[in-house]
Design an enzyme around this catalytic site. Structure first.
Site, PDB file in Angstrom:
ATOM      1  N   CYS A  39       0.830  -1.213   0.000  1.00  0.00           N
ATOM      2  CA  CYS A  39       0.000   0.000   0.000  1.00  0.00           C
ATOM      3  C   CYS A  39       0.865   1.265   0.000  1.00  0.00           C
ATOM      4  O   CYS A  39       1.484   1.594   1.016  1.00  0.00           O
ATOM      5  CB  CYS A  39      -0.932  -0.017   1.207  1.00  0.00           C
ATOM      6  SG  CYS A  39      -1.851   1.513   1.451  1.00  0.00           S
ATOM      7  N   CYS A  42      -0.192   3.983   2.477  1.00  0.00           N
ATOM      8  CA  CYS A  42       0.151   3.560   3.844  1.00  0.00           C
ATOM      9  C   CYS A  42       1.586   3.958   4.178  1.00  0.00           C
ATOM     10  O   CYS A  42       1.877   4.438   5.281  1.00  0.00           O
ATOM     11  CB  CYS A  42       0.002   2.050   4.001  1.00  0.00           C
ATOM     12  SG  CYS A  42      -1.683   1.441   3.764  1.00  0.00           S
TER      13      CYS A  42
END
Length: 303
Positions: A39, A42
């Site tokens: 991600c 993230c």
């Protein structure tokens, strides 16, 4: 979370969640960051959330990161549909979704709101409770004209709480009362940037500025005679107010400035009113004396 019917892996995940999140959240605010290695957002958020949570650790904030690929069952219990997803958990329950906070400022704003609303236990709160009576003692000494003793008290508290804005402000105001303006500046300059943005520090800065403008006068009889001879000599009355304030007679100084406002509120671009506001800030806007003087000012302005 019930464990009946779960696999051994899921049971282990639940137990780890109880240990790392639920139990600490009984008296702390636990920030749960759901993320994954693949991600990109993230990874962008991670340094921000880790930095802020580290700064707020003393306030009772704890960060727990949950990899959704390794803890899919936990993520499903929180109905995580996209990542990064960030929840604040207190006493075992989610109390806020912080997923939209992507900057330090936004995250700190959310945390400040939550910490102000929830009974979070923290080292910082315990320290504040410990030093509160000592701060009150220092303020009482300062108000009573015992600047030396007040400075000693505030200096001792500063050893316990070196970055506390209220303590530094009290120490600075005691130094101002002793005429040590450079030392007062240095105390405030040593505060971290975040602590320096504080109403107590603003009050101390106003006191320093006011003291720099003041010129103690041993004999005010000359300027008093000028005012008596011409009550509309606002320059003389303004000079008188400055001398009175420098000599510690703030009541008479305020009366002189209020009289200028009453006679000519626009004199010298409103200099008398501006000087009154400086005095109010230096004394403290919550001080009962300031409240009384503000009422007098309002009566003049709106009469």
């Amino acid at each position: 979370m019930a464990t009946l019917g779960l696999s051994d892996t899921e049971k282990a995940a639940v137990e780890a969640f109880r240990r790392d999140v639920v139990e600490p959240s009984r008296d702390s605010l636990v920030i749960v960051d759901f993320w994954a290695e693949w991600c990109g957002p993230c990874k962008q958020l991670a340094p921000v959330i880790e930095k802020v949570c580290a700064e707020y650790e003393s306030k009772g904030v704890k960060l727990v990161k949950v990899n959704v690929d390794e803890n899919g069952f936990i993520a499903s219990q929180f109905r995580v549909q996209s990542i990064p997803t960030v929840y604040a958990v207190f006493q075992g329950q989610p109390v806020a979704d912080l997923s939209q906070a992507r900057t330090e400022g936004q995250l700190k704003q959310y945390l400040d709101q939550l910490l102000g609303q929830l009974p979070i236990e923290s080292d910082e709160k315990a320290q504040l409770q410990e030093i509160a009576p000592l701060i009150a003692m220092g303020e009482e000494l300062l108000a009573g004209g015992e600047a030396d003793r007040a400075l000693s008290v505030f200096a001792q508290i500063a050893e316990m709480a070196p970055d506390n804005a209220e303590v530094a402000a009290g120490q600075a105001r005691a130094l101002v009362a002793l005429g040590r303006l450079e030392d007062a500046d240095a105390v405030l300059a040593a505060l971290p940037e975040e602590a320096a943005r504080n109403s107590h520090v603003d009050q101390a800065r106003a006191a320093i500025a006011l003291a720099r403008d003041a010129r103690p006068v041993s004999d005010l009889s000359g300027v008093e005679a000028r005012v008596a001879a011409d009550p509309d000599d606002h320059e003389a009355r303004f000079e008188l107010a400055g001398g009175l304030m420098a000599n510690g007679d703030r009541d008479a100084a305020a009366d002189a400035l209020l009289e200028i406002v009453r006679r000519d509120r626009q004199w010298n671009d409103g200099a008398a009113r501006a000087q009154l506001l400086k005095i109010f800030e230096a004394v403290g806007l919550e001080d009962p004396w300031v409240a009384g003087q503000r009422r007098k000012l309002s009566q003049i302005l709106f009469s």
